[in-house]
Design a protein around this motif. Structure first.
Motif, short mmCIF file in Angstrom:
data_model
loop_
_atom_site.label_atom_id
_atom_site.label_comp_id
_atom_site.label_asym_id
_atom_site.label_seq_id
_atom_site.Cartn_x
_atom_site.Cartn_y
_atom_site.Cartn_z
N LEU A 11 -5.78 1.49 -0.59
CA LEU A 11 -6.39 1.05 0.77
C LEU A 11 -7.35 -0.26 0.57
O LEU A 11 -7.33 -1.10 1.44
CB LEU A 11 -6.67 1.92 1.61
N VAL A 36 -5.49 -3.32 -0.09
CA VAL A 36 -4.95 -3.87 1.10
C VAL A 36 -5.81 -4.48 2.14
O VAL A 36 -5.55 -5.50 2.48
CB VAL A 36 -4.07 -2.67 2.02
N GLY A 41 0.82 -1.11 0.07
CA GLY A 41 0.17 0.15 -0.19
C GLY A 41 0.94 1.51 -0.14
O GLY A 41 0.54 2.17 -0.62
#
Length: 216
Positions: free
Chosen positions: A187, A190, A172
Motif C-alpha cells: 500500500l 500504491v 496493489g
C-alpha cells in the motif's frame, strides 16, 4: 520495502494506466461539465432544468453507484466496451457535476453588465458565453477546478476496483492477494504512485493559476 524494488515495473505500469484513465476522464469531464454549466445558465428553462437534474443526480450519487450503473447496466442495452472505457466514462460523468458547478460559479463571478453589453451589440447567448463571459471567468474557475481534478485522480482508485485492470488499485490487489506480499509495503507503493501523479498535477495547476492571476 523489497516488494517495491522487485515489482517496480508493475508499479510503473499501474501509474501509466492510472494516468491514461485520468487523462481521458479529464478531457471528457471538461467537455461535459462545460456543456452542462452552459445549460445551467441558459435562458431556456428546459435546459436549466436538465442541467440542474444532471448536477443533482451525479453530485448526490456515490461514485460506486455511478460506476456500477455504467459498467453493468449499459451493456444490457447492447452497448459493450472494455471495463477501461466504462470506468473512464463513469468517472467522467460523476466528476462532470463538480466541474459544472466550478465553471458556473466562475460564470456568476463575472459582472452581469458584461452580458448586457454583449447583448446590446447583437451577440446571442452562446456567443456571449463563449467570447465574453468564459474568458473572464477562467481566473475564478481554475482554483476550484484544480481541486476537482486532484479529487478525480484519487477517485480513479474506485474505478480500478471495477476491473479496469493494470492500474494502481489492481497492482496493489495483485501483489497483496495473488502474490501474498505484506499489505503495508504494498500500500505504501500504491500511495507513492498516486503522489507521483497528484503532486506534479498540483504544481501544474498552481502554475496555471499564477499565470491567470498575472493576466488579470
Amino acid at each position: 520495502m523489497q516488494v517495491l524494488t522487485e515489482n517496480y515495473q508493475l508499479y510503473l505500469n499501474g501509474i501509466w494506466t492510472t494516468l491514461r484513465i485520468c487523462f481521458y476522464a479529464g478531457l471528457l469531464t471538461l467537455l461535459v461539465g462545460t456543456l452542462i454549466a452552459g445549460f445551467r445558465v441558459s435562458p431556456l428553462a428546459p435546459l436549466r432544468a436538465f442541467g440542474t437534474a444532471w448536477v443533482t443526480v451525479f453530485r448526490n450519487c456515490p461514485l460506486v453507484v455511478v460506476l456500477f450503473f455504467v459498467a453493468f447496466a449499459i451493456p444490457t442495452l447492447g452497448l459493450n466496451a472494455s471495463y477501461f472505457v466504462f470506468g473512464t466514462i463513469g468517472l467522467a460523468l460523476y466528476t462532470s457535476a463538480f466541474v459544472c458547478e466550478a465553471i458556473r460559479s466562475g460564470i456568476n463571478s463575472v459582472s452581469s453588465g458584461q452580458a448586457e453589453a454583449a447583448r446590446s451589440i447583437g451577440l446571442g447567448f452562446t456567443q456571449t458565453l463563449r467570447l465574453v463571459i468564459l474568458p473572464q471567468a477562467v481566473r475564478s474557475i481554475v482554483p476550484p477546478l484544480g481541486s476537482v481534478m486532484i479529487a478525480m485522480i484519487k477517485n480513479s482508485a474506485i474505478a480500478g476496483a471495477f476491473g479496469v485492470g493494470g492500474d494502481l488499485y489492481e497492482t496493489g490487489t495483485r501483489l497483496s492477494s495473488a502474490q501474498g506480499e505484506a499489505i503495508v509495503p504494498v500500500l505504501l507503493g500504491v500511495a507513492l504512485g498516486y503522489l507521483i501523479i497528484t503532486i506534479p498535477a498540483g504544481l501544474l495547476l498552481g502554475y496555471v493559476e499564477r499565470k491567470v492571476a498575472i493576466a488579470r
